[in-house]
Design a protein around this motif. Structure first.
Motif, PDB file in Angstrom:
ATOM      1  N   LEU A   1     -15.067 -22.545   8.455  1.00  0.00           N
ATOM      2  CA  LEU A   1     -15.890 -21.758   9.376  1.00  0.00           C
ATOM      3  C   LEU A   1     -15.409 -20.319   9.546  1.00  0.00           C
ATOM      4  O   LEU A   1     -16.156 -19.471  10.039  1.00  0.00           O
ATOM      5  CB  LEU A   1     -15.921 -22.434  10.753  1.00  0.00           C
ATOM      6  CG  LEU A   1     -16.771 -23.699  10.875  1.00  0.00           C
ATOM      7  CD1 LEU A   1     -16.453 -24.430  12.179  1.00  0.00           C
ATOM      8  CD2 LEU A   1     -18.245 -23.351  10.810  1.00  0.00           C
ATOM      9  N   ILE A   2     -14.175 -20.026   9.142  1.00  0.00           N
ATOM     10  CA  ILE A   2     -13.622 -18.704   9.447  1.00  0.00           C
ATOM     11  C   ILE A   2     -14.429 -17.580   8.805  1.00  0.00           C
ATOM     12  O   ILE A   2     -14.780 -16.594   9.471  1.00  0.00           O
ATOM     13  CB  ILE A   2     -12.140 -18.609   9.013  1.00  0.00           C
ATOM     14  CG1 ILE A   2     -11.284 -19.504   9.904  1.00  0.00           C
ATOM     15  CG2 ILE A   2     -11.659 -17.160   9.100  1.00  0.00           C
ATOM     16  CD1 ILE A   2      -9.800 -19.447   9.587  1.00  0.00           C
ATOM     17  N   GLY A   3     -14.751 -17.697   7.524  1.00  0.00           N
ATOM     18  CA  GLY A   3     -15.484 -16.637   6.829  1.00  0.00           C
ATOM     19  C   GLY A   3     -16.838 -16.350   7.440  1.00  0.00           C
ATOM     20  O   GLY A   3     -17.125 -15.204   7.847  1.00  0.00           O
ATOM     21  N   PRO A   4     -17.723 -17.352   7.545  1.00  0.00           N
ATOM     22  CA  PRO A   4     -19.046 -17.090   8.118  1.00  0.00           C
ATOM     23  C   PRO A   4     -19.002 -16.677   9.588  1.00  0.00           C
ATOM     24  O   PRO A   4     -19.803 -15.848  10.024  1.00  0.00           O
ATOM     25  CB  PRO A   4     -19.794 -18.412   7.930  1.00  0.00           C
ATOM     26  CG  PRO A   4     -18.760 -19.437   7.636  1.00  0.00           C
ATOM     27  CD  PRO A   4     -17.628 -18.713   6.989  1.00  0.00           C
TER      28      PRO A   4
ATOM     29  N   LEU B   1     -20.332 -13.007  11.439  1.00  0.00           N
ATOM     30  CA  LEU B   1     -21.211 -12.933  12.608  1.00  0.00           C
ATOM     31  C   LEU B   1     -20.585 -12.114  13.729  1.00  0.00           C
ATOM     32  O   LEU B   1     -21.270 -11.359  14.418  1.00  0.00           O
ATOM     33  CB  LEU B   1     -21.540 -14.337  13.113  1.00  0.00           C
ATOM     34  CG  LEU B   1     -22.412 -15.200  12.199  1.00  0.00           C
ATOM     35  CD1 LEU B   1     -22.508 -16.617  12.731  1.00  0.00           C
ATOM     36  CD2 LEU B   1     -23.805 -14.586  12.060  1.00  0.00           C
ATOM     37  N   ILE B   2     -19.277 -12.248  13.903  1.00  0.00           N
ATOM     38  CA  ILE B   2     -18.598 -11.574  15.014  1.00  0.00           C
ATOM     39  C   ILE B   2     -18.276 -10.125  14.679  1.00  0.00           C
ATOM     40  O   ILE B   2     -18.544  -9.220  15.477  1.00  0.00           O
ATOM     41  CB  ILE B   2     -17.321 -12.353  15.387  1.00  0.00           C
ATOM     42  CG1 ILE B   2     -17.702 -13.706  16.008  1.00  0.00           C
ATOM     43  CG2 ILE B   2     -16.443 -11.550  16.347  1.00  0.00           C
ATOM     44  CD1 ILE B   2     -16.599 -14.704  16.066  1.00  0.00           C
ATOM     45  N   LEU B   3     -17.728  -9.878  13.506  1.00  0.00           N
ATOM     46  CA  LEU B   3     -17.282  -8.526  13.159  1.00  0.00           C
ATOM     47  C   LEU B   3     -18.385  -7.656  12.585  1.00  0.00           C
ATOM     48  O   LEU B   3     -18.385  -6.440  12.782  1.00  0.00           O
ATOM     49  CB  LEU B   3     -16.113  -8.609  12.172  1.00  0.00           C
ATOM     50  CG  LEU B   3     -14.887  -9.399  12.655  1.00  0.00           C
ATOM     51  CD1 LEU B   3     -13.806  -9.398  11.579  1.00  0.00           C
ATOM     52  CD2 LEU B   3     -14.346  -8.836  13.963  1.00  0.00           C
ATOM     53  N   GLU B   4     -19.321  -8.259  11.861  1.00  0.00           N
ATOM     54  CA  GLU B   4     -20.396  -7.478  11.248  1.00  0.00           C
ATOM     55  C   GLU B   4     -21.654  -7.454  12.111  1.00  0.00           C
ATOM     56  O   GLU B   4     -22.251  -6.397  12.307  1.00  0.00           O
ATOM     57  CB  GLU B   4     -20.728  -8.047   9.863  1.00  0.00           C
ATOM     58  CG  GLU B   4     -19.553  -8.052   8.887  1.00  0.00           C
ATOM     59  CD  GLU B   4     -19.017  -6.662   8.605  1.00  0.00           C
ATOM     60  OE1 GLU B   4     -19.809  -5.707   8.587  1.00  0.00           O
ATOM     61  OE2 GLU B   4     -17.790  -6.536   8.399  1.00  0.00           O
ATOM     62  N   GLU B   5     -22.055  -8.604  12.627  1.00  0.00           N
ATOM     63  CA  GLU B   5     -23.281  -8.679  13.431  1.00  0.00           C
ATOM     64  C   GLU B   5     -23.017  -8.528  14.923  1.00  0.00           C
ATOM     65  O   GLU B   5     -23.949  -8.542  15.727  1.00  0.00           O
ATOM     66  CB  GLU B   5     -24.019  -9.984  13.135  1.00  0.00           C
ATOM     67  CG  GLU B   5     -24.450 -10.093  11.675  1.00  0.00           C
ATOM     68  CD  GLU B   5     -25.389 -11.264  11.425  1.00  0.00           C
ATOM     69  OE1 GLU B   5     -26.120 -11.657  12.362  1.00  0.00           O
ATOM     70  OE2 GLU B   5     -25.376 -11.786  10.293  1.00  0.00           O
ATOM     71  N   LYS B   6     -21.746  -8.398  15.300  1.00  0.00           N
ATOM     72  CA  LYS B   6     -21.345  -8.091  16.676  1.00  0.00           C
ATOM     73  C   LYS B   6     -21.757  -9.157  17.679  1.00  0.00           C
ATOM     74  O   LYS B   6     -22.129  -8.851  18.811  1.00  0.00           O
ATOM     75  CB  LYS B   6     -21.903  -6.725  17.099  1.00  0.00           C
ATOM     76  CG  LYS B   6     -21.578  -5.581  16.158  1.00  0.00           C
ATOM     77  CD  LYS B   6     -20.088  -5.384  15.998  1.00  0.00           C
ATOM     78  CE  LYS B   6     -19.748  -4.208  15.091  1.00  0.00           C
ATOM     79  NZ  LYS B   6     -18.293  -4.065  14.853  1.00  0.00           N
ATOM     80  N   MET B   7     -21.681 -10.417  17.291  1.00  0.00           N
ATOM     81  CA  MET B   7     -21.941 -11.503  18.236  1.00  0.00           C
ATOM     82  C   MET B   7     -20.680 -11.754  19.058  1.00  0.00           C
ATOM     83  O   MET B   7     -19.571 -11.743  18.521  1.00  0.00           O
ATOM     84  CB  MET B   7     -22.354 -12.767  17.495  1.00  0.00           C
ATOM     85  CG  MET B   7     -23.739 -12.704  16.891  1.00  0.00           C
ATOM     86  SD  MET B   7     -24.233 -14.324  16.256  1.00  0.00           S
ATOM     87  CE  MET B   7     -25.864 -13.925  15.605  1.00  0.00           C
TER      88      MET B   7
END
Length: 206
Positions: free
Chosen positions: A61-64, A68-74
């Motif tokens: 799960l770390i990659g996806p 989401l957190i670092l690129e899509e700012k969730m």
């Protein structure tokens, strides 16, 4: 929808129960496909740093989740060892952390009269006003169980402080990444308020 990351370490059911009582949509996430539909995540963790990181690496799960957190700012909220995993490294183990907030995890200094682990209720002081603590008064008490603490490189990213033999940060924040050392799911009304506040942060990004 809040995704509670399940990788074999953490109080998953207790956190899910809080959100169910608040009638806030939440689900347990165990695979990449289950990340879909979530607007924020909770990363719990108990036990040792290396064990938690090993299990998280094993989950795939770390990659996806990082995307989401670092690129899509969730938004994400790390709890207990989940907060420590946000760091670059820990004195407790040899595996690298996630590095989502630059810093290291250090052992609380043992001295006469200071018991480890730091276990039980303790007052938390606001180091910096933050939306995560909206409606929660300064010096409110939260439940702790740990022997290590997060020491961020950028001290302005420390948002909450506690004293157990020495003063250290028990809450951190950088952009959409949040962490608390205590267990909000075990901290009664103030813990419920904190988890409710985090849900509001995810609404902004939904």
């Amino acid at each position: 929808m809040i995704g509670i990351i399940s990788y074999g370490s953490g109080n998953i059911k207790a956190i899910l129960n809080v959100y169910e009582s608040l009638k806030i949509s939440a689900k347990v996430v165990t695979s990449k496909n289950e990340l879909e539909g979530c607007s924020g995540f909770i990363l719990p963790g108990v036990g040792s740093f290396d064990y938690a990181m090993f299990k998280f690496n094993e989950s795939g799960l770390i990659g996806p989740l990082s995307d989401l957190i670092l690129e899509e700012k969730m938004p994400v909220l790390g709890i207990c060892v989940g907060m420590q995993m946000l760091a670059d490294k820990s004195e407790e183990g040899s595996l690298p952390g996630l590095g989502w907030i630059s810093g290291s995890v250090k052992r609380i200094k043992g001295r006469e009269g200071v018991r480890l682990p730091h276990m039980g209720w303790n007052e938390v002081k606001l180091a910096r006003r933050n939306l995560l603590m909206d409606g929660i008064s300064d010096l409110e008490r939260f439940y702790f169980l740990h022997s290590y603490y997060f020491d961020p490189v950028d001290k302005s990213q420390g948002i909450l402080e506690v004293c157990h033999g020495e003063k250290f940060f028990c809450g951190v924040n950088k952009n959409e990444v949040y962490g608390v050392q205590f267990h909000p799911e075990k901290s009664h009304d103030q813990g419920i308020q904190l988890l409710n506040n985090f849900s509001k942060l995810t609404d902004v990004k939904a």
